[in-house]
Design a protein around this motif. Sequence first.
Motif, PDB file in Angstrom:
ATOM      1  N   GLY B 271       0.678  -1.079  -0.205  1.00  0.00           N
ATOM      2  CA  GLY B 271       0.020   0.009   0.037  1.00  0.00           C
ATOM      3  C   GLY B 271       0.866   1.314   0.153  1.00  0.00           C
ATOM      4  N   VAL B 272       1.816   1.315   0.832  1.00  0.00           N
ATOM      5  CA  VAL B 272       2.777   2.379   0.780  1.00  0.00           C
ATOM      6  C   VAL B 272       3.300   2.534  -0.513  1.00  0.00           C
ATOM      7  CG1 VAL B 272       5.163   3.034   2.059  1.00  0.00           C
ATOM      8  CG2 VAL B 272       3.172   2.235   3.398  1.00  0.00           C
ATOM      9  N   LEU B 273       3.823   1.570  -0.990  1.00  0.00           N
ATOM     10  CA  LEU B 273       4.495   1.653  -2.198  1.00  0.00           C
ATOM     11  C   LEU B 273       3.847   2.307  -3.254  1.00  0.00           C
ATOM     12  CD1 LEU B 273       7.454   0.451  -2.890  1.00  0.00           C
ATOM     13  CD2 LEU B 273       6.336  -1.272  -4.016  1.00  0.00           C
ATOM     14  N   MET B 274       2.488   1.791  -3.403  1.00  0.00           N
ATOM     15  CA  MET B 274       1.378   2.106  -4.351  1.00  0.00           C
ATOM     16  C   MET B 274       1.217   3.790  -4.274  1.00  0.00           C
ATOM     17  SD  MET B 274      -1.815  -0.309  -4.657  1.00  0.00           S
ATOM     18  CE  MET B 274      -3.376   0.378  -5.465  1.00  0.00           C
ATOM     19  N   MET B 275       1.034   3.994  -3.061  1.00  0.00           N
ATOM     20  CA  MET B 275       0.541   5.289  -2.845  1.00  0.00           C
ATOM     21  C   MET B 275       1.982   6.293  -3.199  1.00  0.00           C
ATOM     22  SD  MET B 275      -0.532   7.093   0.785  1.00  0.00           S
ATOM     23  CE  MET B 275      -0.758   8.816   0.957  1.00  0.00           C
ATOM     24  N   GLY B 276       3.148   5.625  -2.814  1.00  0.00           N
ATOM     25  CA  GLY B 276       4.374   6.539  -3.177  1.00  0.00           C
ATOM     26  C   GLY B 276       4.331   6.882  -4.669  1.00  0.00           C
ATOM     27  N   ILE B 277       4.180   5.822  -5.438  1.00  0.00           N
ATOM     28  CA  ILE B 277       4.396   5.593  -6.720  1.00  0.00           C
ATOM     29  C   ILE B 277       3.339   6.820  -7.415  1.00  0.00           C
ATOM     30  CG2 ILE B 277       3.842   4.525  -8.989  1.00  0.00           C
ATOM     31  CD1 ILE B 277       5.189   2.007  -7.596  1.00  0.00           C
ATOM     32  N   THR B 278       2.008   6.742  -6.831  1.00  0.00           N
ATOM     33  CA  THR B 278       1.090   7.685  -7.326  1.00  0.00           C
ATOM     34  C   THR B 278       1.338   9.184  -7.012  1.00  0.00           C
ATOM     35  OG1 THR B 278      -0.194   6.037  -6.397  1.00  0.00           O
ATOM     36  CG2 THR B 278      -1.493   8.083  -7.081  1.00  0.00           C
ATOM     37  N   MET B 279       2.092   9.184  -5.716  1.00  0.00           N
ATOM     38  CA  MET B 279       2.416  10.637  -5.164  1.00  0.00           C
ATOM     39  C   MET B 279       3.646  11.130  -6.246  1.00  0.00           C
ATOM     40  SD  MET B 279       0.257  11.590  -2.906  1.00  0.00           S
ATOM     41  CE  MET B 279       1.184  13.000  -2.010  1.00  0.00           C
ATOM     42  N   LEU B 280       4.615  10.157  -6.468  1.00  0.00           N
ATOM     43  CA  LEU B 280       5.732  10.752  -7.254  1.00  0.00           C
ATOM     44  C   LEU B 280       5.044  11.108  -8.667  1.00  0.00           C
ATOM     45  CD1 LEU B 280       8.655  10.781  -6.685  1.00  0.00           C
ATOM     46  CD2 LEU B 280       8.947   8.628  -7.807  1.00  0.00           C
ATOM     47  N   SER B 281       4.342  10.302  -9.293  1.00  0.00           N
ATOM     48  CA  SER B 281       3.725  10.428 -10.489  1.00  0.00           C
ATOM     49  C   SER B 281       2.873  11.719 -10.610  1.00  0.00           C
ATOM     50  CB  SER B 281       2.975   9.321 -11.468  1.00  0.00           C
ATOM     51  OG  SER B 281       1.800   9.288 -10.762  1.00  0.00           O
ATOM     52  N   SER B 282       2.117  11.934  -9.480  1.00  0.00           N
ATOM     53  CA  SER B 282       1.362  13.259  -9.247  1.00  0.00           C
ATOM     54  C   SER B 282       2.423  14.529  -9.429  1.00  0.00           C
ATOM     55  CB  SER B 282       0.670  13.281  -8.202  1.00  0.00           C
ATOM     56  OG  SER B 282       0.257  14.545  -7.739  1.00  0.00           O
ATOM     57  N   VAL B 283       3.320  14.384  -8.648  1.00  0.00           N
ATOM     58  CA  VAL B 283       4.354  15.338  -8.584  1.00  0.00           C
ATOM     59  C   VAL B 283       5.057  15.730  -9.885  1.00  0.00           C
ATOM     60  CG1 VAL B 283       6.728  16.078  -7.441  1.00  0.00           C
ATOM     61  CG2 VAL B 283       4.888  15.266  -6.091  1.00  0.00           C
ATOM     62  N   ASN B 284       5.450  14.648 -10.575  1.00  0.00           N
ATOM     63  CA  ASN B 284       6.083  14.787 -11.745  1.00  0.00           C
ATOM     64  C   ASN B 284       5.049  15.457 -12.811  1.00  0.00           C
ATOM     65  OD1 ASN B 284       8.283  13.499 -11.142  1.00  0.00           O
ATOM     66  ND2 ASN B 284       7.746  11.541 -11.748  1.00  0.00           N
ATOM     67  N   GLU B 285       3.696  15.095 -12.525  1.00  0.00           N
ATOM     68  CA  GLU B 285       2.712  15.829 -13.623  1.00  0.00           C
ATOM     69  C   GLU B 285       2.685  17.197 -13.515  1.00  0.00           C
ATOM     70  OE1 GLU B 285      -1.319  14.135 -13.665  1.00  0.00           O
ATOM     71  OE2 GLU B 285      -0.420  12.405 -14.498  1.00  0.00           O
ATOM     72  N   ARG B 286       2.726  17.483 -11.918  1.00  0.00           N
ATOM     73  CA  ARG B 286       2.627  18.783 -11.585  1.00  0.00           C
ATOM     74  C   ARG B 286       3.897  19.733 -11.358  1.00  0.00           C
ATOM     75  NH1 ARG B 286      -0.282  18.070  -5.760  1.00  0.00           N
ATOM     76  NH2 ARG B 286      -0.540  20.248  -5.968  1.00  0.00           N
ATOM     77  N   THR B 287       4.878  19.291 -12.242  1.00  0.00           N
ATOM     78  CA  THR B 287       6.264  20.071 -12.362  1.00  0.00           C
ATOM     79  C   THR B 287       6.052  21.509 -12.640  1.00  0.00           C
ATOM     80  OG1 THR B 287       7.187  18.011 -13.091  1.00  0.00           O
ATOM     81  CG2 THR B 287       8.541  20.084 -13.700  1.00  0.00           C
ATOM     82  N   ARG B 288       4.970  22.071 -13.574  1.00  0.00           N
ATOM     83  CA  ARG B 288       5.047  23.212 -14.092  1.00  0.00           C
ATOM     84  C   ARG B 288       4.276  23.987 -13.045  1.00  0.00           C
ATOM     85  NH1 ARG B 288       3.969  25.788 -19.272  1.00  0.00           N
ATOM     86  NH2 ARG B 288       5.819  25.119 -20.418  1.00  0.00           N
ATOM     87  N   GLU B 289       3.271  23.459 -12.404  1.00  0.00           N
ATOM     88  CA  GLU B 289       2.417  24.065 -11.209  1.00  0.00           C
ATOM     89  C   GLU B 289       3.435  24.357 -10.229  1.00  0.00           C
ATOM     90  OE1 GLU B 289      -0.889  21.691 -10.899  1.00  0.00           O
ATOM     91  OE2 GLU B 289      -0.729  21.971  -8.871  1.00  0.00           O
ATOM     92  N   ALA B 370       7.429  14.550  -1.669  1.00  0.00           N
ATOM     93  CA  ALA B 370       7.178  15.938  -1.411  1.00  0.00           C
ATOM     94  C   ALA B 370       8.542  16.699  -1.522  1.00  0.00           C
ATOM     95  CB  ALA B 370       6.773  15.858  -0.095  1.00  0.00           C
ATOM     96  N   TRP B 371       9.622  15.670  -1.088  1.00  0.00           N
ATOM     97  CA  TRP B 371      11.032  16.366  -1.078  1.00  0.00           C
ATOM     98  C   TRP B 371      11.404  16.549  -2.411  1.00  0.00           C
ATOM     99  CZ3 TRP B 371      15.709  14.124  -2.429  1.00  0.00           C
ATOM    100  CH2 TRP B 371      16.858  14.653  -2.217  1.00  0.00           C
ATOM    101  N   ARG B 372      11.088  15.425  -3.357  1.00  0.00           N
ATOM    102  CA  ARG B 372      11.475  15.800  -4.805  1.00  0.00           C
ATOM    103  C   ARG B 372      10.775  17.057  -5.172  1.00  0.00           C
ATOM    104  NH1 ARG B 372      12.636  11.571  -8.629  1.00  0.00           N
ATOM    105  NH2 ARG B 372      11.366  12.763 -10.149  1.00  0.00           N
ATOM    106  N   ALA B 373       9.441  17.069  -4.776  1.00  0.00           N
ATOM    107  CA  ALA B 373       8.850  18.221  -5.437  1.00  0.00           C
ATOM    108  C   ALA B 373       9.537  19.787  -4.833  1.00  0.00           C
ATOM    109  CB  ALA B 373       7.359  18.130  -4.805  1.00  0.00           C
ATOM    110  N   SER B 374       9.897  19.726  -3.609  1.00  0.00           N
ATOM    111  CA  SER B 374      10.403  20.953  -3.196  1.00  0.00           C
ATOM    112  C   SER B 374      11.595  21.193  -3.851  1.00  0.00           C
ATOM    113  CB  SER B 374      10.386  20.790  -1.582  1.00  0.00           C
ATOM    114  OG  SER B 374      11.599  20.094  -1.119  1.00  0.00           O
ATOM    115  N   ARG B 375      12.402  20.276  -4.474  1.00  0.00           N
ATOM    116  CA  ARG B 375      13.708  20.901  -4.797  1.00  0.00           C
ATOM    117  C   ARG B 375      13.546  20.817  -6.334  1.00  0.00           C
ATOM    118  NH1 ARG B 375      18.608  18.495  -3.527  1.00  0.00           N
ATOM    119  NH2 ARG B 375      18.705  17.599  -5.383  1.00  0.00           N
ATOM    120  N   LEU B 376      12.419  20.970  -6.956  1.00  0.00           N
ATOM    121  CA  LEU B 376      12.264  21.454  -8.345  1.00  0.00           C
ATOM    122  C   LEU B 376      12.792  22.492  -8.663  1.00  0.00           C
ATOM    123  CD1 LEU B 376       8.842  20.192  -9.394  1.00  0.00           C
ATOM    124  CD2 LEU B 376      10.784  19.434 -10.318  1.00  0.00           C
TER     125      LEU B 376
END
Lengths: 227, 385
Positions: B271-289, B370-376
């Motif tokens: 479950g954690v892995l699934m959520m992690g992957i979803t969050m990561l792809s969400s972050v990638n999708e929201r790069t511009r934002e 979240a950390w990845r997103a903050s470092r964009l």
Amino acid sequence: MSLIELRNVAKEYRAGAGGTRTMALSGASLDVAEGEFIALMGPSGSGKSTLLSILGGLNPPTSGEVTIDTIPVYQLSQERLADFRREYIGFVFQQFQLIPYLTALENVMLPLAITRKKQDEQRELAEAVLTRVGLAGKHDRLPNQLSGGEQERVAIARAIVNDPPVLLADEPTGALDTRTSEEIMDLFRFLNQDGLTIVMVTHNRENARYAGKTVEIRDGSITSSSG
Amino acid sequence: MRLTDISIGNLRRRKARLLFSVLGLTIGIATIVILYSITTAMKQAIATELDEYGANIVVVPRSEGLALSYGGITVAGVSYDVKQLDMNAVTAIRRIKDRQNISAVAPKLLGTVKAGGRQVLMVGVDFTAELRMKKWWEITGRRPKSPSELLLGHGAAEEFHKMPGDTLVVNGQEFQVAGVLKEMGSQEDGLIFGDLGVAQKMLGQPGKLNLIEVSALCLSCPVDEIVRQIGAALPDVKVTALRQAVKGRLDTVERLDSFSYAVSVVVLLIGVLMMGITMLSSVNERTREIGIFRAIGFRKSHVMVIILFEALVISLLGGLAGYAIGTLGARAAAPFVAKTAVSIGWNPIVGGVALALAVVAGMLASFYPAWRASRLDPAEALRFI
């Protein structure tokens, strides 16, 4: 004393590790006085967008100095740099770049979300700015329910809601028809007359006419300045 | 506008993605709740069944006297007893701190009587408590209802040639035989069971006892603790705990318990892995934002707050749904898995733990995205480069 000073700013990009180097800017110097309205012109790939991002504290130059209001911008830590952007810079991006799931009003309130201002105060401020850019009455619409010109106005409102001294605009009329473009440029002129310093990237000669000064950029160097 | 409004706005925009992220955690938490509820219910069922194994605590007077033996338990000799137990001891046992864990208290008085020209051992009992404790007793005839009725052991009945309904004279007093116990091959076979009050009077020991059997549910409560509490309430007695054979079954359930934990950990990790992957792809999708947020002056920490708050909402939803589905699932599955009648209710503690677990798992899954997103790099995100 200029509000913005660029001294010998160079920016070099590298495509991947050990990839080919590209000089986006090679030793550009520019002074922008407070209250000026400058059009940055040049063909695509000339480095004008890079220059704008460097001005906006978004993109550290490879060499050279950037000083805004006597602050050496790129000597700030990353988090202080973010604070600096919030206080000093209003950005109008290409393609508006509104947040699609927030209403017009919420998009304008976005920069206020990280201030200490109360909800009511944020709302009042954002409403006032929306009225100022000529978009009263469409506060609750989502970006995709607004026309291009209206979205542009929201983007401008968002850029100025924090009352920054500098407005940076990247091809603000690139996606708009001629008539809407003129309306937006009128708005820029109006804001400039209110004291806002504006630097605008454009490749549209018509738009450049609204600016007090035009700076030409070609192959990473500033070639001429007029106005 | 607060940062959390941005999180909520994004979650509402992408309902399918939200559902998917929530689902991962829901499955994990539901599995844990199901396994936990069922094993707990099974343990409870076993605890309840402990009743049927009879007494597990025996209270006798502390005495040096000659001993009589009953049921493998050493009972103080009746005639040489110094400090006899009395009915107050029963009251005292019923008043100990863990009294809710005591299912039956069966007082007894033993003594020899004369019947049919022979000496026989008579046991005065409280029939209600006795029969509740000794569920394995099978009676031909019926249970004694009045003080003038007796229950005979199989051997005693044969000895006196008595059937249910017959009368038996004991110490000159006439009794009716209400029932006869089936042969058990134990010492009960040779005994006569009568009403406690009648036995006390007949044996000339009104209010006295020489043995109290106590049956306690020993899963929720340590038997040793109950023994200690009875000992403290009755200083002059000897309290002994009997180890029963239920331990084997408990071991099985405990093994199932560890297996459940292992399965739970694996499912939760997925479950954690699934959520992690979803969050990561969400972050990638929201790069511009995210680039826009950073460009207009959001700090890295602001971006993290936005992403982690989304994770918190997803976690709470997943935890709640997991708890609900888990409890309902356990209810549905328990009859097939546990093979005993178990009841599974809405346990708020399980709910709280499920929520807390979901939040910890969700934060774990989202911290890296979240950390990845903050470092964009905002310049890169907005294609200035």
